[in-house]
Motif scaffolding. Structure first.
Motif, short mmCIF file in Angstrom:
data_model
loop_
_atom_site.label_atom_id
_atom_site.label_comp_id
_atom_site.label_asym_id
_atom_site.label_seq_id
_atom_site.Cartn_x
_atom_site.Cartn_y
_atom_site.Cartn_z
N ILE A 1 43.92 54.26 21.26
CA ILE A 1 44.03 53.05 22.08
C ILE A 1 44.33 51.83 21.22
CG2 ILE A 1 41.57 52.45 21.98
CD1 ILE A 1 41.74 51.76 25.00
N LEU A 2 45.08 50.90 21.78
CA LEU A 2 45.31 49.58 21.19
C LEU A 2 44.68 48.56 22.12
CD1 LEU A 2 46.58 47.44 19.35
CD2 LEU A 2 48.75 47.77 20.54
N VAL A 3 43.70 47.82 21.60
CA VAL A 3 42.90 46.90 22.41
C VAL A 3 43.01 45.50 21.86
CG1 VAL A 3 40.49 46.26 22.90
CG2 VAL A 3 41.27 48.58 23.35
N ALA B 1 41.02 44.19 26.93
CA ALA B 1 42.06 44.89 27.66
C ALA B 1 42.77 45.87 26.74
CB ALA B 1 43.06 43.91 28.26
N GLU B 2 43.31 46.91 27.33
CA GLU B 2 44.19 47.83 26.61
C GLU B 2 45.60 47.27 26.65
OE1 GLU B 2 45.68 52.50 26.56
OE2 GLU B 2 44.39 51.78 28.19
N TYR B 3 46.22 47.13 25.49
CA TYR B 3 47.57 46.59 25.43
C TYR B 3 48.56 47.61 26.00
CZ TYR B 3 51.82 44.43 23.66
OH TYR B 3 53.05 43.84 23.58
N ALA B 4 49.39 47.13 26.96
CA ALA B 4 50.42 47.96 27.58
C ALA B 4 49.82 49.23 28.19
CB ALA B 4 51.52 48.32 26.59
N GLY B 5 48.65 49.08 28.81
CA GLY B 5 48.00 50.22 29.44
C GLY B 5 48.06 50.19 30.95
N GLY B 6 48.92 49.33 31.50
CA GLY B 6 48.94 49.15 32.94
C GLY B 6 49.96 50.00 33.67
N ARG B 7 50.12 49.72 34.95
CA ARG B 7 51.00 50.49 35.83
C ARG B 7 52.41 49.93 35.78
NH1 ARG B 7 52.37 50.18 41.42
NH2 ARG B 7 51.01 48.37 41.74
N PRO B 8 53.43 50.78 35.54
CA PRO B 8 54.81 50.29 35.53
C PRO B 8 55.26 49.83 36.92
CG PRO B 8 54.63 52.43 34.43
CD PRO B 8 53.34 52.20 35.16
N LEU B 9 56.04 48.76 36.93
CA LEU B 9 56.59 48.22 38.17
C LEU B 9 58.09 48.02 38.00
CD1 LEU B 9 54.06 45.27 38.75
CD2 LEU B 9 53.89 47.58 39.71
N GLU C 1 36.95 41.08 36.52
CA GLU C 1 38.16 41.81 36.17
C GLU C 1 39.33 41.21 36.92
OE1 GLU C 1 36.91 45.74 37.21
OE2 GLU C 1 37.41 45.50 39.33
N THR C 2 40.54 41.46 36.39
CA THR C 2 41.73 40.88 36.99
C THR C 2 42.94 41.70 36.58
OG1 THR C 2 42.96 38.81 37.30
CG2 THR C 2 42.23 39.31 35.07
N THR C 3 44.08 41.38 37.16
CA THR C 3 45.35 41.95 36.72
C THR C 3 46.28 40.82 36.32
OG1 THR C 3 46.35 41.91 38.93
CG2 THR C 3 45.14 43.90 38.30
N CYS C 4 47.26 41.15 35.49
CA CYS C 4 48.29 40.20 35.12
C CYS C 4 49.55 40.98 34.81
CB CYS C 4 47.86 39.34 33.93
SG CYS C 4 47.61 40.27 32.41
N LEU C 5 50.63 40.29 34.55
CA LEU C 5 51.93 40.92 34.34
C LEU C 5 52.36 40.81 32.89
CD1 LEU C 5 53.91 39.62 37.44
CD2 LEU C 5 52.87 41.87 37.16
N PHE C 6 52.82 41.90 32.32
CA PHE C 6 53.56 41.90 31.06
C PHE C 6 54.99 42.29 31.39
CE2 PHE C 6 50.26 42.91 27.49
CZ PHE C 6 49.51 41.81 27.87
#
Length: 378
Positions: free
Chosen positions: A251-253, A270-278, A314-319
């Motif tokens: 993991i990269l945190v 947060a985990e870097y680039a660990g989210g859901r692709p859109l 907790e929250t979500t954001c966009l990369f």
């Protein structure tokens, strides 16, 4: 219909910075935002981002030095701090702290390379297994405060700011462009800067840009990321908590002291680039991924003993990232595209606005940020 010399699309960190820099140079500027500046469903909301210097690429370190000076200028003009000092740490085998230290040494950035025992003694709230790179001049950025400060400075310099103004179509005219929003609203401009973040994938192909420019544009990857706030076991033990970039094989945190939007009660992790692709920002749900929560909580339990491993917020954001995680600041035929910030652009915001303003007024972008440039990655 009204006219403007420069139309800036998007009032996040990048767009607000560009509007400010253009307006302070005396240009006529209109800044339009889909909803409101630093919108909660974008990439620039909230009050906690990391300012650090450590990169494996010298040019990014040099840009960080320039960005620090730009933030000092912004704070002076704004009249209030936007950066809260916090030591910045990089560790873990994936980060290679010794190699990062060599780059900082070459650029002249203050730093320490600490052994594991010394680092554990200084920050006992962390689990450290190897060398740690310490950057004493690190900080936490108030992202939303920075956006609002730059929007205020743009207004003070004469810029017009329009909210609730989503760009739906841009049309080339004999004198420049006409931008169309919903309900038949339109604006004329001689030059357009598009800083639309996660909405750029929906807009890019429809912009009247040369086919070659569009073909060479790097692929954009949008992620709905998850961030969690974990409470301190004690109230800020051992002084100010550091910001942390920690990379191990699994993991990269990144972690940092949480800001006012999480009550200053703990560390944002947060985990870097660990989210859901859109496909684009339009596809986001705002729902936190339960599996990612479990994964990050497990990391906290193992590596951050100074925190209670149960998130209180907790929250979500966009990369929105390019394949190499480089930015794009380039354009053609009167349109400048400023994107994507690839998850590490907040620290550069006031400087990226300066670079984009240069490009929008006929300057040449840095080679690394040009469309079609060979990019080794940061």
């Amino acid at each position: 219909m009204s006219g403007s010399q420069h139309l800036v699309v998007g009032a996040g960190l990048a767009g607000a910075a560009t509007a400010w820099r253009l307006a302070e140079r005396g240009h006529e500027v209109t800044l339009v935002e889909r909803t409101e500046p630093a919108a909660p469903d974008g990439s620039s909301h909230g009050s906690a981002r990391i300012f650090r210097y450590a990169y494996h690429e010298r040019d990014y370190v040099e840009l960080a030095v320039r960005a620090a000076a730009a933030f000092r200028e912004l704070e002076r003009l704004h009249g209030a701090p936007l950066l809260t000092p916090a030591p910045a740490l990089d560790h873990g085998p994936g980060r290679d702290p010794r190699a990062l230290a060599r780059v900082l040494q070459d650029v002249g950035v203050e730093h320490e390379l600490l052994g594991a025992a010394e680092a554990r003694a200084r920050w006992p709230q962390l689990v450290v297994d190897g060398e740690v790179l310490h950057q004493p001049s690190g900080a936490v950025i108030d992202a939303e405060g920075t956006v609002r400060a730059m929007v205020d400075l743009a207004r003070a310099a004469g810029a017009r700011v329009l909210t609730g103004w989503p760009l739906v179509h841009l049309e080339r005219t004999a004198t420049g462009f006409t931008a169309f929003s919903t309900a038949g609203r339109a604006l004329d401009a001689g030059h357009v800067v598009v800083a639309a973040g996660g909405w750029l994938p929906d807009l890019l192909g429809g912009l009247p840009l040369p086919a070659g420019f569009l073909a060479a544009f790097p692929a954009l990857h949008v992620l709905q990321e998850n961030a969690f706030h974990f409470p301190y076991r004690e109230q800020h033990p051992h002084g100010t908590w550091p910001t942390v970039i920690h990379e191990v094989p699994e993991i990269l945190v990144y972690a940092l002291p949480g800001g006012r939007d999480a009550g200053f009660r703990g560390q944002k992790v947060a985990e870097y680039a660990g989210g859901r692709p859109l496909a684009s920002a339009a596809g986001q749900s705002g729902a936190v991924d339960a599996a990612n929560r479990t994964r990050v909580s497990g990391y906290v339990r193992r590596y951050l003993p100074g925190l209670v491993p149960e998130p209180y917020a907790e929250t979500t954001c966009l990369f929105t990232s390019t394949p190499t995680e480089d930015f794009v600041v380039d354009g053609a035929d009167g349109i400048t595209v400023l994107s994507a910030c690839s998850g590490h652009g907040a620290k550069f915001a006031p400087l990226l606005g300066e670079i984009a303003a240069d490009v929008a007024t006929g300057g040449t972008p840095p080679q690394r940020f040009r469309v079609g440039a060979a990019r080794p990655g940061p």
